[in-house]
Design a protein around this motif. Structure first.
Motif, mmCIF file in Angstrom:
data_model
loop_
_atom_site.group_PDB
_atom_site.id
_atom_site.type_symbol
_atom_site.label_atom_id
_atom_site.label_comp_id
_atom_site.label_asym_id
_atom_site.label_seq_id
_atom_site.Cartn_x
_atom_site.Cartn_y
_atom_site.Cartn_z
ATOM 1 N N PRO A 1 -29.112 38.841 19.848
ATOM 2 C CA PRO A 1 -29.115 38.239 21.193
ATOM 3 C C PRO A 1 -27.839 37.480 21.567
ATOM 4 C CG PRO A 1 -30.672 37.137 19.725
ATOM 5 C CD PRO A 1 -30.142 38.292 18.962
ATOM 6 N N ILE A 2 -26.960 37.270 20.597
ATOM 7 C CA ILE A 2 -25.668 36.669 20.945
ATOM 8 C C ILE A 2 -24.590 37.701 20.660
ATOM 9 C CG2 ILE A 2 -23.982 34.896 20.280
ATOM 10 C CD1 ILE A 2 -26.359 33.007 19.894
ATOM 11 N N GLN A 3 -23.801 38.018 21.658
ATOM 12 C CA GLN A 3 -22.735 39.011 21.499
ATOM 13 C C GLN A 3 -21.406 38.384 21.890
ATOM 14 O OE1 GLN A 3 -22.844 42.233 20.425
ATOM 15 N NE2 GLN A 3 -25.060 42.181 20.055
ATOM 16 N N LYS A 4 -20.408 38.570 21.039
ATOM 17 C CA LYS A 4 -19.054 38.077 21.351
ATOM 18 C C LYS A 4 -18.112 39.273 21.233
ATOM 19 C CE LYS A 4 -19.264 34.387 18.416
ATOM 20 N NZ LYS A 4 -18.851 33.091 17.868
ATOM 21 N N LEU A 5 -17.634 39.755 22.374
ATOM 22 C CA LEU A 5 -16.945 41.044 22.414
ATOM 23 C C LEU A 5 -15.582 40.939 23.073
ATOM 24 C CD1 LEU A 5 -20.084 42.878 23.769
ATOM 25 C CD2 LEU A 5 -19.249 42.972 21.418
ATOM 26 N N TYR A 6 -14.634 41.706 22.547
ATOM 27 C CA TYR A 6 -13.365 41.792 23.255
ATOM 28 C C TYR A 6 -12.967 43.250 23.474
ATOM 29 C CZ TYR A 6 -10.566 42.758 18.990
ATOM 30 O OH TYR A 6 -10.026 43.319 17.864
ATOM 31 N N SER A 7 -12.171 43.466 24.497
ATOM 32 C CA SER A 7 -11.702 44.816 24.837
ATOM 33 C C SER A 7 -10.256 44.718 25.290
ATOM 34 C CB SER A 7 -12.506 45.399 26.004
ATOM 35 O OG SER A 7 -13.881 45.356 25.722
ATOM 36 N N ILE A 8 -9.497 45.756 24.992
ATOM 37 C CA ILE A 8 -8.095 45.790 25.421
ATOM 38 C C ILE A 8 -7.844 47.170 26.024
ATOM 39 C CG2 ILE A 8 -5.664 45.693 24.659
ATOM 40 C CD1 ILE A 8 -6.558 43.931 22.316
ATOM 41 N N GLY A 9 -7.297 47.223 27.237
ATOM 42 C CA GLY A 9 -7.026 48.551 27.783
ATOM 43 C C GLY A 9 -6.630 48.526 29.239
ATOM 44 N N PRO A 10 -6.349 49.727 29.789
ATOM 45 C CA PRO A 10 -5.878 49.818 31.171
ATOM 46 C C PRO A 10 -6.982 49.646 32.210
ATOM 47 C CG PRO A 10 -6.009 51.995 30.182
ATOM 48 C CD PRO A 10 -6.390 51.027 29.106
ATOM 49 N N MET A 11 -6.620 49.021 33.332
ATOM 50 C CA MET A 11 -7.495 48.843 34.496
ATOM 51 C C MET A 11 -6.737 49.386 35.700
ATOM 52 S SD MET A 11 -9.897 47.128 32.960
ATOM 53 C CE MET A 11 -9.772 46.740 31.205
ATOM 54 N N PHE A 12 -7.449 49.653 36.776
ATOM 55 C CA PHE A 12 -6.822 50.304 37.942
ATOM 56 C C PHE A 12 -7.256 49.625 39.233
ATOM 57 C CE2 PHE A 12 -7.373 53.104 34.405
ATOM 58 C CZ PHE A 12 -6.168 53.786 34.312
ATOM 59 N N ARG A 13 -6.273 49.182 39.999
ATOM 60 C CA ARG A 13 -6.592 48.604 41.316
ATOM 61 C C ARG A 13 -5.539 49.085 42.298
ATOM 62 N NH1 ARG A 13 -8.159 42.246 39.804
ATOM 63 N NH2 ARG A 13 -9.605 42.823 38.123
ATOM 64 N N TYR A 14 -5.997 49.600 43.418
ATOM 65 C CA TYR A 14 -5.059 50.087 44.434
ATOM 66 C C TYR A 14 -4.581 48.886 45.243
ATOM 67 C CZ TYR A 14 -2.865 53.265 47.677
ATOM 68 O OH TYR A 14 -1.939 53.934 48.427
ATOM 69 N N GLU A 15 -3.624 48.152 44.681
ATOM 70 C CA GLU A 15 -3.046 46.991 45.355
ATOM 71 C C GLU A 15 -1.631 47.343 45.771
ATOM 72 O OE1 GLU A 15 -4.073 42.981 44.074
ATOM 73 O OE2 GLU A 15 -4.397 43.820 42.077
ATOM 74 N N ARG A 16 -1.020 46.467 46.581
ATOM 75 C CA ARG A 16 0.384 46.704 46.946
ATOM 76 C C ARG A 16 1.242 46.284 45.756
ATOM 77 N NH1 ARG A 16 4.112 43.822 49.249
ATOM 78 N NH2 ARG A 16 2.708 42.071 49.583
ATOM 79 N N PRO A 17 1.955 47.239 45.130
ATOM 80 C CA PRO A 17 2.687 46.876 43.903
ATOM 81 C C PRO A 17 3.820 45.896 44.186
ATOM 82 C CG PRO A 17 2.484 49.263 44.109
ATOM 83 C CD PRO A 17 2.070 48.672 45.426
ATOM 84 N N GLN A 18 3.999 44.968 43.298
ATOM 85 C CA GLN A 18 5.152 44.055 43.321
ATOM 86 C C GLN A 18 5.305 43.529 41.901
ATOM 87 O OE1 GLN A 18 3.102 41.058 46.067
ATOM 88 N NE2 GLN A 18 4.116 39.699 44.626
ATOM 89 N N LYS A 19 6.313 42.668 41.689
ATOM 90 C CA LYS A 19 6.525 42.146 40.331
ATOM 91 C C LYS A 19 5.239 41.467 39.833
ATOM 92 C CE LYS A 19 9.662 39.062 37.878
ATOM 93 N NZ LYS A 19 9.506 37.635 37.934
ATOM 94 N N GLY A 20 4.720 41.926 38.715
ATOM 95 C CA GLY A 20 3.508 41.320 38.151
ATOM 96 C C GLY A 20 2.215 41.852 38.733
ATOM 97 N N ARG A 21 2.318 42.782 39.707
ATOM 98 C CA ARG A 21 1.086 43.361 40.270
ATOM 99 C C ARG A 21 1.243 44.876 40.329
ATOM 100 N NH1 ARG A 21 -0.736 40.950 45.805
ATOM 101 N NH2 ARG A 21 0.731 42.436 46.671
ATOM 102 N N TYR A 22 0.389 45.575 39.619
ATOM 103 C CA TYR A 22 0.531 47.019 39.478
ATOM 104 C C TYR A 22 -0.788 47.709 39.777
ATOM 105 C CZ TYR A 22 4.399 44.896 37.088
ATOM 106 O OH TYR A 22 5.466 44.090 36.823
#
Ligand code: HAM
Length: 416
Positions: A100-121
């Motif tokens: 009943p207690i879960q401590k989880l981590y994940s590492i990987g790519p995410m995708f958002r159609y935002e206006r790209p600029q420095k630090g935002r992709y």
């Protein structure tokens, strides 16, 4: 014609890789210290996971999702964040029934159609954690402490933590009513999204980056004045525990975050040197999200770091160049022996390289550029005497050693 990558989606080239590895390794080390395990969920999910999870009134869902219908007619989306996807996985596999207690981590790519600029992709990477099944302010404080510990372990300068409480359903409802009332007078200043959202989801107006909306919310009611007794106590205990842990923070009653699932504790970390996109991490508690996604009535808290933003802040890494180049000049026996020397070096964990089918001069040039401190040279004369020449590529000194003991000699020179 040259084909280029899609706007906002970056290649990560070998020169940058040491930084990525450093960030990932540091994160894994910290998460291990706090007892977290890794979970990897797919990049593609049913769109519904995010509609239900994040809230359809948010920018992320309304404007930024990459959605399409696959060949079977299923509506799918590239994940814009990890939380909803990780929780879908936890529920589907009944992990909370087993433990009943879960401590989880994940590492990987995410995708958002935002206006790209420095630090935002449009493709970016997150280091994400979710901590499920624990309530109470100490869990929140320890989670925030872990985020702070990761930021400082990476050596980020000027790390600032902003904290807020968004209350529970009851007190947030009262705050929303007061906020709606306040925004009614500001209609003409609001952007079209906010003019609509002020009734359906007024908290979003507090998060809007449009200048006139920012001006419109000046003097708006503060959530802190609406927290019920239980939420107020929870919040104060989180802050007291952060004090006890020595985590510096500032209270920011305007911090509402861009996703709709948060309850009570929310926070963001910023760091010096990023310009306008200065949030390196954000997160908070979500007491109903697991149930909203069809799971048990279990609470959770989590956060995510944006990896590109972390990488931008790191100093140039010193490359680990421990290793040895092998250069061979001569007949087929020499070439084959060189291959076995490479094998012998690697068998004792010494990185070793050669280039095949190139002239002696070209091989030496490549050895010089390799960054390795040593080079082993093999020719017909050496083979006849069962010797190899070891050349120090930094000061050009050379020694001849017996082929039988050359690995030990290379090792001792590298370890000097
Ligand atoms: P978020 O604030 O949307 O939260 O994203 C977390 C971090 O991801 C941001 O602070 C930023 O560093 C990075 N990030 C977001 N969008 C971009 C982008 N377009 N380009 C580069 N970096 C970006 C979440 O995603 C929540 N799921 C965090 C969480 C986990 N809450 C609870 N559990």
């Amino acid at each position: 014609m040259e084909i280029k990558a899609i706007r906002g989606m970056n290649d990560i080239l070998p020169d940058d890789m040491p930084k990525w590895h450093f960030v990932e390794q540091t994160a894994r080390k910290i998460f291990r210290l706090y007892g977290f395990s890794e979970l990897r969920s797919p990049i593609l999910e049913r769109t519904e996971v995010f509609f239900r999870g994040i809230g359809d009134d948010t920018d992320v869902v309304e404007k930024q999702m990459y959605t399409f219908t696959d060949k079977s007619g299923t509506a799918v989306a590239l994940r814009p964040e990890a939380t909803a996807s990780v929780l879908r996985s936890v529920i589907e596999h009944g992990l909370l029934n087993r433990e009943p207690i879960q401590k989880l981590y994940s590492i990987g790519p995410m995708f958002r159609y935002e206006r790209p600029q420095k630090g935002r992709y449009r493709q970016f990477h997150q280091i994400n954690i979710e901590r499920l099944g624990e309530d109470g302010p100490l869990c929140d404080a320890e989670t925030l402490h872990m985020a702070y510990a990761l930021a400082t372990s990476l050596g980020l300068a000027g790390v600032r933590m902003e904290v807020n409480s968004l209350g529970c359903d009851d007190c947030r409802q009262q705050f929303k009513t007061a906020l709606k009332e306040f925004l009614r007078e500001k209609e003409e200043k609001l952007c079209t999204d906010c003019a609509r959202r002020k009734n359906t989801n007024p908290l979003r107006v507090l998060d809007c980056k449009v200048v006139s909306c920012k001006q419109a919310v000046e003097g708006a009611p503060s959530i802190e004045d609406f927290l019920c007794e239980a939420c107020r106590v929870h919040y104060h205990e989180v802050l007291a525990a952060l004090d006890a842990l020595g985590v510096p923070y500032e209270k920011n009653p305007r911090l509402v975050r861009g996703l709709d699932y948060y309850t009570r504790t929310t926070f963001e970390l910023t760091a010096e040197g990023l310009g306008s996109q200065n949030a390196v991490a954000g997160g908070g508690r979500y007491d109903h999200l697991i149930q909203t996604l069809g799971g048990p009535d279990v609470t959770g808290i989590g956060f995510a770091f944006g990896m590109e933003r972390l990488i931008m802040l790191l100093p140039e890494q010193v490359q680990d160049n421990r290793g040895c180049f092998v250069v061979a000049q001569g007949n087929a026996t020499v070439q084959l022996t060189a291959l076995t020397l490479l094998k012998a070096l690697r068998s004792v964990q010494i990185p070793a390289e050669a280039v095949f089918g190139k002239s002696f001069k070209a091989q030496m040039r490549k050895a010089g550029k390799s960054g390795y401190p040593l080079c082993v040279i093999l020719g017909e004369e050496e083979i006849a005497q069962s010797m190899v020449t070891i050349k120090n590529l930094q000061d050009s000194s050379q020694v001849q050693v017996d082929m039988a003991g050359f690995v030990e000699k290379v090792r001792s020179l590298l370890d000097k």
